[in-house]
Design a protein around this motif. Structure first.
Motif, PDB file in Angstrom:
ATOM      1  N   LEU A  16       0.818  -1.209   0.000  1.00 26.97           N
ATOM      2  CA  LEU A  16       0.000   0.000   0.000  1.00 26.97           C
ATOM      3  C   LEU A  16       0.852   1.259   0.000  1.00 26.97           C
ATOM      4  CD1 LEU A  16      -2.820  -0.988   2.529  1.00 26.97           C
ATOM      5  CD2 LEU A  16      -3.000  -0.801   0.046  1.00 26.97           C
ATOM      6  N   LEU A  17       2.006   1.204   0.658  1.00 21.97           N
ATOM      7  CA  LEU A  17       2.860   2.390   0.751  1.00 21.97           C
ATOM      8  C   LEU A  17       3.692   2.626  -0.497  1.00 21.97           C
ATOM      9  CD1 LEU A  17       4.251   2.248   4.413  1.00 21.97           C
ATOM     10  CD2 LEU A  17       2.591   3.861   3.475  1.00 21.97           C
ATOM     11  N   THR A  18       4.130   1.532  -1.160  1.00 25.65           N
ATOM     12  CA  THR A  18       5.117   1.675  -2.228  1.00 25.65           C
ATOM     13  C   THR A  18       4.755   0.944  -3.503  1.00 25.65           C
ATOM     14  OG1 THR A  18       6.417  -0.282  -1.644  1.00 25.65           O
ATOM     15  CG2 THR A  18       6.877   1.731  -0.414  1.00 25.65           C
ATOM     16  N   GLN A  19       3.723   0.187  -3.513  1.00 29.78           N
ATOM     17  CA  GLN A  19       3.270  -0.679  -4.603  1.00 29.78           C
ATOM     18  C   GLN A  19       4.180  -1.893  -4.797  1.00 29.78           C
ATOM     19  OE1 GLN A  19       3.058   0.432  -8.915  1.00 29.78           O
ATOM     20  NE2 GLN A  19       0.855   0.127  -8.643  1.00 29.78           N
ATOM     21  N   ILE A  20       5.501  -1.721  -4.830  1.00 30.95           N
ATOM     22  CA  ILE A  20       6.407  -2.838  -5.115  1.00 30.95           C
ATOM     23  C   ILE A  20       7.120  -3.363  -3.872  1.00 30.95           C
ATOM     24  CG2 ILE A  20       6.783  -2.040  -7.470  1.00 30.95           C
ATOM     25  CD1 ILE A  20       9.457  -0.923  -6.597  1.00 30.95           C
ATOM     26  N   THR A  55      13.022  -0.810  -7.284  1.00 32.36           N
ATOM     27  CA  THR A  55      12.730   0.586  -7.619  1.00 32.36           C
ATOM     28  C   THR A  55      13.436   0.992  -8.903  1.00 32.36           C
ATOM     29  OG1 THR A  55      12.407   1.162  -5.285  1.00 32.36           O
ATOM     30  CG2 THR A  55      12.918   2.968  -6.798  1.00 32.36           C
ATOM     31  N   PHE A  56      14.671   0.560  -9.058  1.00 28.28           N
ATOM     32  CA  PHE A  56      15.416   0.861 -10.277  1.00 28.28           C
ATOM     33  C   PHE A  56      14.764   0.205 -11.493  1.00 28.28           C
ATOM     34  CE2 PHE A  56      18.923  -0.182 -13.261  1.00 28.28           C
ATOM     35  CZ  PHE A  56      19.291   1.110 -13.602  1.00 28.28           C
ATOM     36  N   LEU A  90       9.360   6.119  -2.148  1.00 28.35           N
ATOM     37  CA  LEU A  90       8.119   5.341  -2.067  1.00 28.35           C
ATOM     38  C   LEU A  90       7.460   5.149  -3.430  1.00 28.35           C
ATOM     39  CD1 LEU A  90       6.536   6.842   1.179  1.00 28.35           C
ATOM     40  CD2 LEU A  90       7.946   4.799   0.949  1.00 28.35           C
ATOM     41  N   ASN A  91       8.144   5.532  -4.496  1.00 32.21           N
ATOM     42  CA  ASN A  91       7.644   5.339  -5.864  1.00 32.21           C
ATOM     43  C   ASN A  91       6.333   6.079  -6.127  1.00 32.21           C
ATOM     44  OD1 ASN A  91       9.632   3.305  -6.976  1.00 32.21           O
ATOM     45  ND2 ASN A  91       8.915   2.225  -5.156  1.00 32.21           N
ATOM     46  N   ARG A  92       6.214   7.272  -5.580  1.00 31.28           N
ATOM     47  CA  ARG A  92       4.990   8.066  -5.725  1.00 31.28           C
ATOM     48  C   ARG A  92       5.186   9.221  -6.704  1.00 31.28           C
ATOM     49  NH1 ARG A  92       1.936   6.839  -0.700  1.00 31.28           N
ATOM     50  NH2 ARG A  92       0.703   8.734  -0.962  1.00 31.28           N
ATOM     51  N   ASN A  93       6.169   9.129  -7.580  1.00 28.57           N
ATOM     52  CA  ASN A  93       6.535  10.244  -8.464  1.00 28.57           C
ATOM     53  C   ASN A  93       6.291   9.940  -9.939  1.00 28.57           C
ATOM     54  OD1 ASN A  93       8.741   8.324  -8.126  1.00 28.57           O
ATOM     55  ND2 ASN A  93      10.008   9.716  -9.336  1.00 28.57           N
ATOM     56  N   TYR A  94       5.335   9.065 -10.245  1.00 31.17           N
ATOM     57  CA  TYR A  94       5.094   8.657 -11.635  1.00 31.17           C
ATOM     58  C   TYR A  94       3.832   9.296 -12.198  1.00 31.17           C
ATOM     59  CZ  TYR A  94       8.806   5.232 -11.216  1.00 31.17           C
ATOM     60  OH  TYR A  94      10.038   4.637 -11.048  1.00 31.17           O
ATOM     61  N   ASP A 123       2.786  14.612  -4.283  1.00 34.03           N
ATOM     62  CA  ASP A 123       2.388  13.266  -4.675  1.00 34.03           C
ATOM     63  C   ASP A 123       1.936  13.207  -6.122  1.00 34.03           C
ATOM     64  OD1 ASP A 123       2.820  11.249  -2.829  1.00 34.03           O
ATOM     65  OD2 ASP A 123       0.988  11.673  -1.699  1.00 34.03           O
ATOM     66  N   ALA A 124       2.313  12.128  -6.802  1.00 40.39           N
ATOM     67  CA  ALA A 124       1.869  11.880  -8.168  1.00 40.39           C
ATOM     68  C   ALA A 124       1.110  10.550  -8.187  1.00 40.39           C
ATOM     69  CB  ALA A 124       3.059  11.870  -9.120  1.00 40.39           C
ATOM     70  N   ASN A 125       1.725   9.501  -8.720  1.00 37.11           N
ATOM     71  CA  ASN A 125       1.088   8.190  -8.807  1.00 37.11           C
ATOM     72  C   ASN A 125       2.155   7.104  -8.707  1.00 37.11           C
ATOM     73  OD1 ASN A 125      -1.831   9.034 -10.216  1.00 37.11           O
ATOM     74  ND2 ASN A 125      -0.113  10.262 -10.942  1.00 37.11           N
ATOM     75  N   PHE A 126       1.722   5.857  -8.524  1.00 35.14           N
ATOM     76  CA  PHE A 126       2.628   4.718  -8.554  1.00 35.14           C
ATOM     77  C   PHE A 126       3.001   4.382  -9.998  1.00 35.14           C
ATOM     78  CE2 PHE A 126       0.720   3.321  -4.299  1.00 35.14           C
ATOM     79  CZ  PHE A 126       1.859   3.665  -3.592  1.00 35.14           C
ATOM     80  N   PRO A 127       4.032   3.548 -10.204  1.00 37.86           N
ATOM     81  CA  PRO A 127       4.483   3.289 -11.576  1.00 37.86           C
ATOM     82  C   PRO A 127       3.602   2.365 -12.403  1.00 37.86           C
ATOM     83  CG  PRO A 127       5.866   2.122  -9.985  1.00 37.86           C
ATOM     84  CD  PRO A 127       4.984   3.029  -9.208  1.00 37.86           C
ATOM     85  N   PHE A 128       2.799   1.501 -11.761  1.00 39.56           N
ATOM     86  CA  PHE A 128       2.083   0.480 -12.520  1.00 39.56           C
ATOM     87  C   PHE A 128       0.605   0.409 -12.116  1.00 39.56           C
ATOM     88  CE2 PHE A 128       6.423  -1.270 -11.658  1.00 39.56           C
ATOM     89  CZ  PHE A 128       6.943  -1.080 -12.933  1.00 39.56           C
ATOM     90  N   VAL A 129      -0.199  -0.123 -13.002  1.00 37.03           N
ATOM     91  CA  VAL A 129      -1.560  -0.597 -12.753  1.00 37.03           C
ATOM     92  C   VAL A 129      -2.555   0.538 -12.502  1.00 37.03           C
ATOM     93  CG1 VAL A 129      -3.035  -2.166 -11.459  1.00 37.03           C
ATOM     94  CG2 VAL A 129      -0.601  -2.702 -11.724  1.00 37.03           C
TER      95      VAL A 129
END
Length: 270
Positions: A16-20, A55-56, A90-94, A123-129
């Motif tokens: 929930l926090l990071t998606q991955i 993350t990479f 946290l991968n919230r920059n997509y 905040d933006a969005n997660f990378p996937f889905v």
């Protein structure tokens, strides 16, 4: 059984926090068992290594799925910055490519109109889905939403470049004055993310919104942003909309169940 429940909770929270992060944790459990790692420090180091690797990989593969990262490594001359490294960690920059182009164009416009001005993204969005929730936001789930910080000034009216009232840009609210429009007055919804965080407010510095830059940014968004980039909506609180003299129909109230928007500006594209 308790161990299984604990691991399951950790996977859920990290997801929930990071998606991955949940996937990285599951891989950590498998590898740690294969290597017979017993110590907490060794397992933690392994998880951080695997999470950094994931993350990479997300950074490299997200464009295949229609999302690109806002840069986490802005230089001193870059007009667009992300408020805190935590958003990148946290991968919230997509965002989608179109929204990235809009954000960069807004920042470039603001820097040109007000030389040296930095525009701060949150905040933006997660990378996937599509549809995967970016909590606590209700709508950041498709790459087409992005939050910006307001532009601020100090108590003497001097512009504070790149500053926000809170360390992460959220939860330091601009309180309405007596007589201001209060669309949620008298409501007591139990299912809501419209939290006031009254106990936190005295902890934040006494900055005010820098009206000239903030109004200029919203004016650009409601003209060039709409025409060139398909901007659909902007959310800010009604009392700020009125104070800034904004009448454009693209600037709206987000509703009483969503978070307050007198600490940040929410934009979304079609």
């Amino acid at each position: 059984m308790l161990r299984f429940i604990l691991h399951a909770l950790i996977v859920i929270i990290l997801t929930l926090l990071t998606q991955i992060g949940g996937l990285a944790y599951l891989i950590t459990l498998v590898v740690a068992r294969a290597l017979r790692l017993r110590r907490f420090a060794a397992n933690l180091a392994l998880f951080l290594l695997l999470y950094a690797g994931a993350t990479f990989v997300a950074h490299l593969t997200a464009p295949t799925f229609g999302r690109v990262p806002l840069s986490c490594f802005a230089g001193t001359a870059d007009p667009l910055v992300i408020r805190s490294p935590i958003y990148c960690a946290l991968n919230r920059n997509y965002v989608t490519r179109g929204l990235r182009d809009l954000a960069e164009a807004l920042a470039a416009h603001m820097e040109k109109q007000f030389p040296g001005t930095v525009t701060v993204a949150l905040d933006a969005n997660f990378p996937f889905v599509n549809g995967f929730p970016l909590l606590p936001h209700l709508s950041h789930a498709d790459g087409k939403k992005l939050d910006f910080a307001y532009y601020y000034k100090d108590a003497d009216g001097a512009f504070l470049n790149g500053a926000t009232r809170s360390p992460i840009g959220y939860f330091a609210f601009e309180e309405p004055a007596p007589g201001d429009e209060l669309p949620c007055a008298g409501r007591h919804d139990w299912l809501t993310t419209r939290w006031d965080f009254d106990a936190l407010q005295p902890l934040f510095p006494v900055y005010g919104i820098e009206e000239q830059r903030t109004a200029a940014a919203i004016a650009w968004l409601t003209t060039e942003g709409v025409a060139r980039f398909g901007l659909q909506k902007i959310f800010i609180e009604p009392h700020l909309k009125n104070a800034l003299g904004i009448t454009d129909a693209h600037v709206r109230f987000q509703g009483c169940r969503a978070a307050r928007h007198d600490d940040h500006i929410h934009i979304q594209i079609e």
